[in-house]
Each structure stands twice: as C-alpha cells, then as structure tokens.
Design an enzyme around this catalytic site. Structure first.
Site, PDB file in Angstrom:
ATOM      1  N   LYS A  41       0.774  -1.296  -0.045  1.00 17.76           N
ATOM      2  CA  LYS A  41       0.112  -0.007  -0.057  1.00 17.76           C
ATOM      3  C   LYS A  41       0.963   1.287   0.155  1.00 17.76           C
ATOM      4  O   LYS A  41       0.317   2.539  -0.396  1.00 17.76           O
ATOM      5  CB  LYS A  41      -0.972  -0.095   1.275  1.00 17.76           C
ATOM      6  N   LYS A  55      16.944   3.327   0.488  1.00 20.06           N
ATOM      7  CA  LYS A  55      18.111   3.083   1.603  1.00 20.06           C
ATOM      8  C   LYS A  55      19.523   2.370   1.161  1.00 20.06           C
ATOM      9  O   LYS A  55      19.540   1.024   1.116  1.00 20.06           O
ATOM     10  CB  LYS A  55      17.747   2.304   2.741  1.00 20.06           C
ATOM     11  N   ASP A  70       4.310   2.967   6.509  1.00 21.94           N
ATOM     12  CA  ASP A  70       3.608   2.536   7.780  1.00 21.94           C
ATOM     13  C   ASP A  70       4.369   2.163   8.848  1.00 21.94           C
ATOM     14  O   ASP A  70       5.438   1.392   8.537  1.00 21.94           O
ATOM     15  CB  ASP A  70       2.373   1.506   7.541  1.00 21.94           C
ATOM     16  N   PHE A  75      14.381   3.727  10.279  1.00 23.40           N
ATOM     17  CA  PHE A  75      13.044   3.242   9.942  1.00 23.40           C
ATOM     18  C   PHE A  75      12.254   4.677   9.647  1.00 23.40           C
ATOM     19  O   PHE A  75      12.035   5.382  10.714  1.00 23.40           O
ATOM     20  CB  PHE A  75      12.356   2.499  11.082  1.00 23.40           C
ATOM     21  N   ASP A 118      14.621  -0.899   0.313  1.00 24.03           N
ATOM     22  CA  ASP A 118      15.371  -1.021   1.496  1.00 24.03           C
ATOM     23  C   ASP A 118      16.586  -2.268   1.079  1.00 24.03           C
ATOM     24  O   ASP A 118      17.541  -1.835   0.408  1.00 24.03           O
ATOM     25  CB  ASP A 118      14.285  -1.536   2.552  1.00 24.03           C
ATOM     26  N   GLU A 155       7.562   2.610  -6.431  1.00 23.92           N
ATOM     27  CA  GLU A 155       7.619   2.176  -5.265  1.00 23.92           C
ATOM     28  C   GLU A 155       7.621   3.350  -3.975  1.00 23.92           C
ATOM     29  O   GLU A 155       8.102   4.523  -4.425  1.00 23.92           O
ATOM     30  CB  GLU A 155       9.018   1.426  -5.069  1.00 23.92           C
TER      31      GLU A 155
HETATM   32  P1  IMP Z   1      12.913  -4.535   0.791  1.00 19.82           P
HETATM   33  O1  IMP Z   1      12.105  -5.813   0.268  1.00 19.82           O
HETATM   34  O2  IMP Z   1      13.661  -4.859   1.919  1.00 19.82           O
HETATM   35  O3  IMP Z   1      13.524  -3.441  -0.193  1.00 19.82           O
HETATM   36  O4  IMP Z   1      11.596  -3.775   1.165  1.00 19.82           O
HETATM   37  C1  IMP Z   1      10.678  -3.280   0.838  1.00 19.82           C
HETATM   38  C2  IMP Z   1       9.425  -2.852   1.537  1.00 19.82           C
HETATM   39  O5  IMP Z   1       9.431  -2.816   2.725  1.00 19.82           O
HETATM   40  C3  IMP Z   1       8.939  -1.441   1.104  1.00 19.82           C
HETATM   41  O6  IMP Z   1       7.948  -1.457   0.178  1.00 19.82           O
HETATM   42  C4  IMP Z   1       8.200  -0.996   2.553  1.00 19.82           C
HETATM   43  O7  IMP Z   1       6.848  -1.496   2.322  1.00 19.82           O
HETATM   44  C5  IMP Z   1       8.972  -1.770   3.491  1.00 19.82           C
HETATM   45  N1  IMP Z   1       9.865  -0.916   4.183  1.00 19.82           N
HETATM   46  C6  IMP Z   1      11.273  -0.810   3.973  1.00 19.82           C
HETATM   47  N2  IMP Z   1      11.912   0.005   4.696  1.00 19.82           N
HETATM   48  C7  IMP Z   1      10.926   0.745   5.286  1.00 19.82           C
HETATM   49  C8  IMP Z   1      10.759   1.715   6.221  1.00 19.82           C
HETATM   50  O8  IMP Z   1      11.916   2.584   6.826  1.00 19.82           O
HETATM   51  N3  IMP Z   1       9.467   2.184   6.813  1.00 19.82           N
HETATM   52  C9  IMP Z   1       8.575   1.547   6.399  1.00 19.82           C
HETATM   53  N4  IMP Z   1       8.374   0.601   5.543  1.00 19.82           N
HETATM   54  C10 IMP Z   1       9.587  -0.019   5.231  1.00 19.82           C
END
Ligand code: IMP
Length: 197
Positions: free
Chosen positions: A60, A148, A176, A169, A120, A116
């Site tokens: 979302k 990040k 969220d 975070f 992260d 997106e």
């Molecule tokens: P990844 O697979 O680790 O790149 O994570 C991607 C998803 O994790 C994002 O689309 C967010 O929904 C969630 N996410 C990653 N970091 C954060 C953060 O700092 N705050 C909130 N949601 C996060």
C-alpha cells in the site's frame, strides 16, 4: 495554532496532534517531497514522450507517490497495482515475497514503470522486476521515492530515485509502522520506544 516542537520551530506543524509524541524528527518535509515529485515527473515525461506508460504501484506504501506522480505527468499513463507480502509489525525484511494481489492487466509489449515507496534490502523489488520481465513487457523501469542504499542486498537498476535515506526506519507519505502513520505528509522517524528498532 498548532503546537510547536520542543525547540520552538514549525517542523511539526503538519503532523496531527495525536502523532506528535511518537515522532522523533521530520526527515523529509512535505514541501521537499512535492518539489522532488515535480522533478521526477518532468524526467518521466521527457523519457516517455510519445509512449504509453503503465504505472504499476506496489500497495500500500506507494499509493501517495502513485497519486501525486500521475497527476503531474503529461504523458499518457494507465495505472495498475500489485500487493506483495511485506513487514507486518517487524521492521526488517524477511526476504520472502508473496503476491497477494496481481495486476489486472496484461503487460506484454507495454512500457512498465514500477512505482515504489522505498527500496530497502531490494529483495521485494528484485522479485517484482524478474516476475514482470517474465511477462515480456517492452520495458520495465523503477521509480522509488526513497532508497536506503546502505541496506541493499541485491544490485538493482532504479531509474528514478527521490531521496536517499540513512539506515533508519521511516514512516509517513504512505509508509507505515503496523499500518499506522501512512497519512503523514512528511517522511519522519519515530522515537525508539515506539517501534523498538
Ligand atoms: P525491501 O524488500 O527490503 O526492499 O523492502 C521493501 C518494502 O519494505 C517497502 O516497500 C516497504 O513496504 C517496507 N519498508 C522498508 N523500509 C521501510 C521503512 O523504513 N519504513 C516503512 N516501511 C519500510
């Protein structure tokens, strides 16, 4: 008059009263996000001139980026959404990606731009790019409001990046913690005791 932050400035003015105690700092003010979206939309317009774009929002978190980007675009663009499994109340990636909602449309031969909120570890996006490429679109690119880089576990091509953020975070502007804080207009960090990170 909105209450001021302890140091007497106006940085917390856009944050509703109910959330103020939880917020540690405003990392990216709403006005900076607006300006950045202007720039990103102009780039997308230039790159996709005379093409028809399919924007794929990742639910979302990407809803506000999708809405605010699309309204700035002047190229022809359609929208679709996917939902993939994400964090729940934990704040680190499990690396397990499941499609909870797939696209409504076929993407073969189309120019796809994945939208997106944040990249992260990159694991979610890596999976999504591979999954969408297997459907033989004309192109797949990525636009992310936040990234990040220090947390990246896979190399990813991100064509449009709004802001690089440190390894903290963040919530707000769609992001969220436990389904809360998405509606904040700024991107903020939470106090340690709120999320235990
Ligand atoms: P990844 O697979 O680790 O790149 O994570 C991607 C998803 O994790 C994002 O689309 C967010 O929904 C969630 N996410 C990653 N970091 C954060 C953060 O700092 N705050 C909130 N949601 C996060």
């Amino acid at each position: 008059m909105p209450e001021r932050s302890p140091d007497g400035d106006h940085r917390f003015d856009l944050i509703p009263e109910v959330y103020r105690d939880a917020v540690e700092s405003v990392l990216i003010p709403a006005a900076d996000i607006e300006r950045k979206l202007d720039e990103m939309a102009a780039q997308v317009d230039a790159d996709y001139a005379d093409r028809e774009l399919l924007l794929v929002g990742v639910l979302k978190g990407a809803i506000f980026v999708m809405a605010d980007l699309t309204r700035r675009l002047t190229v022809s663009s359609a929208m679709d959404f996917m939902a993939v499994s994400s964090y729940g109340s934990s704040t680190t990636s499990s690396g397990v990606v499941r499609i909870l909602k797939d696209l409504d449309t076929e993407i073969e031969g189309r120019d796809v731009l994945i939208v997106e909120d944040i990249v992260d570890s990159g694991l979610t996006l890596d999976y999504l790019i591979k999954n969408l490429r297997s459907r033989r679109p004309a192109s797949v690119e990525v636009l992310a409001l936040l990234t990040k880089p220090s947390r990246r576990e896979v190399e990813l091509p991100i064509a449009y990046v709004g802001f690089e953020v440190p390894d903290v975070f963040v919530v707000g502007y769609g992001l969220d913690f436990d389904e809360d804080y998405r509606g904040l207009r700024d991107v903020v960090t939470l106090k340690h005791e709120v999320y235990g990170g």
